[in-house]
Design a protein around this motif. Structure first.
Motif, PDB file in Angstrom:
ATOM      1  N   MET A   1       0.772  -1.119  -0.088  1.00  0.00           N
ATOM      2  CA  MET A   1       0.096  -0.094  -0.114  1.00  0.00           C
ATOM      3  C   MET A   1       0.890   1.319  -0.191  1.00  0.00           C
ATOM      4  SD  MET A   1      -3.401   1.006   2.456  1.00  0.00           S
ATOM      5  CE  MET A   1      -3.374  -0.673   3.060  1.00  0.00           C
ATOM      6  N   SER A   2       0.535   2.251  -0.719  1.00  0.00           N
ATOM      7  CA  SER A   2       1.211   3.429  -0.708  1.00  0.00           C
ATOM      8  C   SER A   2       1.326   4.330   0.320  1.00  0.00           C
ATOM      9  CB  SER A   2       0.923   4.300  -2.004  1.00  0.00           C
ATOM     10  OG  SER A   2      -0.364   5.098  -1.604  1.00  0.00           O
ATOM     11  N   GLU A   3       2.228   5.236   0.540  1.00  0.00           N
ATOM     12  CA  GLU A   3       2.449   5.993   1.781  1.00  0.00           C
ATOM     13  C   GLU A   3       0.949   6.996   1.831  1.00  0.00           C
ATOM     14  OE1 GLU A   3       2.685   9.636   3.797  1.00  0.00           O
ATOM     15  OE2 GLU A   3       2.905   9.805   1.483  1.00  0.00           O
ATOM     16  N   LEU A   4       0.424   7.552   0.903  1.00  0.00           N
ATOM     17  CA  LEU A   4      -0.449   8.031   0.656  1.00  0.00           C
ATOM     18  C   LEU A   4      -1.766   7.301   1.194  1.00  0.00           C
ATOM     19  CD1 LEU A   4      -1.962  10.790  -0.137  1.00  0.00           C
ATOM     20  CD2 LEU A   4      -2.249  10.018  -2.396  1.00  0.00           C
ATOM     21  N   ALA A  23      -0.617  22.100  -5.433  1.00  0.00           N
ATOM     22  CA  ALA A  23      -0.596  20.663  -4.310  1.00  0.00           C
ATOM     23  C   ALA A  23      -1.647  19.367  -4.720  1.00  0.00           C
ATOM     24  CB  ALA A  23      -1.498  21.570  -3.061  1.00  0.00           C
ATOM     25  N   ALA A  24      -2.796  19.727  -5.570  1.00  0.00           N
ATOM     26  CA  ALA A  24      -3.524  18.992  -6.013  1.00  0.00           C
ATOM     27  C   ALA A  24      -2.710  17.990  -6.934  1.00  0.00           C
ATOM     28  CB  ALA A  24      -4.722  19.420  -6.732  1.00  0.00           C
ATOM     29  N   SER A  25      -1.888  18.445  -7.720  1.00  0.00           N
ATOM     30  CA  SER A  25      -1.125  17.871  -8.837  1.00  0.00           C
ATOM     31  C   SER A  25      -0.044  16.878  -8.229  1.00  0.00           C
ATOM     32  CB  SER A  25      -0.532  18.880  -9.973  1.00  0.00           C
ATOM     33  OG  SER A  25      -1.309  19.527 -10.492  1.00  0.00           O
ATOM     34  N   LYS A  26       0.540  17.323  -7.007  1.00  0.00           N
ATOM     35  CA  LYS A  26       1.566  16.458  -6.336  1.00  0.00           C
ATOM     36  C   LYS A  26       0.990  15.302  -5.872  1.00  0.00           C
ATOM     37  CE  LYS A  26       5.087  19.584  -4.787  1.00  0.00           C
ATOM     38  NZ  LYS A  26       5.673  20.148  -3.334  1.00  0.00           N
ATOM     39  N   LEU A  27      -0.134  15.584  -5.235  1.00  0.00           N
ATOM     40  CA  LEU A  27      -1.164  14.318  -4.721  1.00  0.00           C
ATOM     41  C   LEU A  27      -1.599  13.404  -5.904  1.00  0.00           C
ATOM     42  CD1 LEU A  27      -3.003  15.918  -1.922  1.00  0.00           C
ATOM     43  CD2 LEU A  27      -1.246  14.396  -1.446  1.00  0.00           C
ATOM     44  N   LYS A  28      -2.072  13.957  -7.118  1.00  0.00           N
ATOM     45  CA  LYS A  28      -2.438  13.232  -8.082  1.00  0.00           C
ATOM     46  C   LYS A  28      -1.060  12.180  -8.615  1.00  0.00           C
ATOM     47  CE  LYS A  28      -4.999  13.512 -12.385  1.00  0.00           C
ATOM     48  NZ  LYS A  28      -3.626  12.887 -13.385  1.00  0.00           N
ATOM     49  N   ASP A  29      -0.154  12.866  -8.580  1.00  0.00           N
ATOM     50  CA  ASP A  29       1.023  12.041  -9.062  1.00  0.00           C
ATOM     51  C   ASP A  29       1.282  10.835  -8.273  1.00  0.00           C
ATOM     52  OD1 ASP A  29       1.517  13.887 -11.307  1.00  0.00           O
ATOM     53  OD2 ASP A  29       3.329  14.974 -10.059  1.00  0.00           O
ATOM     54  N   GLN A  30       0.817  10.687  -7.073  1.00  0.00           N
ATOM     55  CA  GLN A  30       0.985   9.638  -6.104  1.00  0.00           C
ATOM     56  C   GLN A  30      -0.218   8.532  -6.180  1.00  0.00           C
ATOM     57  OE1 GLN A  30       2.062  10.827  -2.138  1.00  0.00           O
ATOM     58  NE2 GLN A  30       2.280  12.931  -2.965  1.00  0.00           N
ATOM     59  N   VAL A  31      -1.217   8.922  -7.169  1.00  0.00           N
ATOM     60  CA  VAL A  31      -2.006   7.658  -7.463  1.00  0.00           C
ATOM     61  C   VAL A  31      -2.250   6.996  -8.761  1.00  0.00           C
ATOM     62  CG1 VAL A  31      -3.966   8.750  -5.420  1.00  0.00           C
ATOM     63  CG2 VAL A  31      -4.018   9.422  -7.973  1.00  0.00           C
ATOM     64  N   ASN A  32      -2.740   6.104  -9.243  1.00  0.00           N
ATOM     65  CA  ASN A  32      -2.759   5.786 -10.423  1.00  0.00           C
ATOM     66  C   ASN A  32      -3.092   6.585 -11.422  1.00  0.00           C
ATOM     67  OD1 ASN A  32      -4.055   3.837 -12.812  1.00  0.00           O
ATOM     68  ND2 ASN A  32      -2.985   2.331 -11.581  1.00  0.00           N
ATOM     69  N   CYS A 102      -8.357   8.586  -0.478  1.00  0.00           N
ATOM     70  CA  CYS A 102      -9.306   7.632  -0.798  1.00  0.00           C
ATOM     71  C   CYS A 102      -9.114   7.030  -2.171  1.00  0.00           C
ATOM     72  CB  CYS A 102     -10.719   8.014  -0.540  1.00  0.00           C
ATOM     73  SG  CYS A 102     -11.210   8.471   1.044  1.00  0.00           S
ATOM     74  N   ALA A 103      -8.689   7.794  -3.148  1.00  0.00           N
ATOM     75  CA  ALA A 103      -8.158   7.280  -4.507  1.00  0.00           C
ATOM     76  C   ALA A 103      -7.039   6.202  -4.230  1.00  0.00           C
ATOM     77  CB  ALA A 103      -7.959   8.499  -5.218  1.00  0.00           C
ATOM     78  N   ALA A 104      -6.103   6.641  -3.411  1.00  0.00           N
ATOM     79  CA  ALA A 104      -5.027   5.707  -3.371  1.00  0.00           C
ATOM     80  C   ALA A 104      -5.414   4.452  -2.537  1.00  0.00           C
ATOM     81  CB  ALA A 104      -3.924   6.410  -2.253  1.00  0.00           C
ATOM     82  N   ARG A 105      -6.563   4.462  -1.857  1.00  0.00           N
ATOM     83  CA  ARG A 105      -6.831   3.255  -1.044  1.00  0.00           C
ATOM     84  C   ARG A 105      -7.751   2.486  -2.099  1.00  0.00           C
ATOM     85  NH1 ARG A 105      -8.630   4.594   5.165  1.00  0.00           N
ATOM     86  NH2 ARG A 105      -6.782   5.488   5.768  1.00  0.00           N
ATOM     87  N   ILE A 106      -8.480   3.077  -3.026  1.00  0.00           N
ATOM     88  CA  ILE A 106      -9.030   2.230  -4.043  1.00  0.00           C
ATOM     89  C   ILE A 106      -7.901   1.702  -5.029  1.00  0.00           C
ATOM     90  CG2 ILE A 106     -10.546   2.462  -6.201  1.00  0.00           C
ATOM     91  CD1 ILE A 106     -11.890   4.458  -4.403  1.00  0.00           C
ATOM     92  N   ASP A 107      -6.951   2.211  -5.216  1.00  0.00           N
ATOM     93  CA  ASP A 107      -6.008   1.880  -6.148  1.00  0.00           C
ATOM     94  C   ASP A 107      -5.333   0.675  -5.446  1.00  0.00           C
ATOM     95  OD1 ASP A 107      -6.095   3.771  -7.916  1.00  0.00           O
ATOM     96  OD2 ASP A 107      -4.634   4.716  -7.046  1.00  0.00           O
ATOM     97  N   ALA A 108      -5.236   0.597  -4.111  1.00  0.00           N
ATOM     98  CA  ALA A 108      -4.563  -0.695  -3.296  1.00  0.00           C
ATOM     99  C   ALA A 108      -5.533  -1.933  -3.565  1.00  0.00           C
ATOM    100  CB  ALA A 108      -4.282  -0.429  -2.082  1.00  0.00           C
ATOM    101  N   LEU A 109      -6.945  -1.533  -3.880  1.00  0.00           N
ATOM    102  CA  LEU A 109      -7.840  -2.734  -3.884  1.00  0.00           C
ATOM    103  C   LEU A 109      -7.278  -3.473  -5.035  1.00  0.00           C
ATOM    104  CD1 LEU A 109     -11.244  -1.124  -3.254  1.00  0.00           C
ATOM    105  CD2 LEU A 109      -9.994  -2.742  -1.657  1.00  0.00           C
ATOM    106  N   LEU A 110      -6.992  -3.100  -6.017  1.00  0.00           N
ATOM    107  CA  LEU A 110      -6.643  -3.481  -7.471  1.00  0.00           C
ATOM    108  C   LEU A 110      -5.214  -3.928  -7.538  1.00  0.00           C
ATOM    109  CD1 LEU A 110      -8.942  -1.088  -9.520  1.00  0.00           C
ATOM    110  CD2 LEU A 110      -9.506  -3.361  -8.703  1.00  0.00           C
ATOM    111  N   ASP A 111      -4.356  -3.392  -6.783  1.00  0.00           N
ATOM    112  CA  ASP A 111      -2.843  -3.811  -7.012  1.00  0.00           C
ATOM    113  C   ASP A 111      -2.397  -4.939  -6.528  1.00  0.00           C
ATOM    114  OD1 ASP A 111      -2.607  -1.350  -8.123  1.00  0.00           O
ATOM    115  OD2 ASP A 111      -1.708  -0.336  -6.358  1.00  0.00           O
TER     116      ASP A 111
END
Length: 111
Positions: A1-4, A23-32, A102-111
């Motif tokens: 699972m990612s740090e985010l 700030a949003a772009s930095k976080l978006k770079d951390q999700v799929n 929450c987006a990162a947690r959803i990504d973790a469901l599929l990784d």
């Protein structure tokens, strides 16, 4: 699972501005990369495809569990083999860190 994905959502009652684009772009770079900006740039959205209805509804239920446990709720639409999720923080009228957690947690469901 990612740090985010390991971060905790913070309660948001409004009264604070949404994230600025940098700030949003930095976080978006951390999700799929499946997470895209909405047309107005105030939300992130992702589309998901599955093999059948059972997999789709199982995924939707897992996303609902994430929403319940984080107390941060997306807009979800789904059909037989597809699901679209949109996150934005209603209280601030745009994006907050919670949306990306929450987006990162959803990504973790599929990784």
């Amino acid at each position: 699972m990612s740090e985010l994905a390991e971060r905790r959502c913070k309660p948001c009652e409004g009264g604070v501005p949404p994230l600025d684009l940098a700030a949003a772009s930095k976080l978006k770079d951390q999700v799929n990369a499946r997470w895209k900006w909405s047309r107005d740039g105030k939300a992130i959205e992702a589309a998901f495809e599955f093999d059948n209805y059972w997999q789709t509804t199982a995924f939707v239920n897992a996303v609902a569990w994430i929403a319940h446990t984080t107390d941060h709720h997306p807009d979800i639409s789904f059909g037989y083999k597809t699901c679209t999720i949109s996150y934005w923080t209603h209280a601030v009228g745009g994006l907050s860190e919670n949306d990306f957690i929450c987006a990162a947690r959803i990504d973790a469901l599929l990784d």
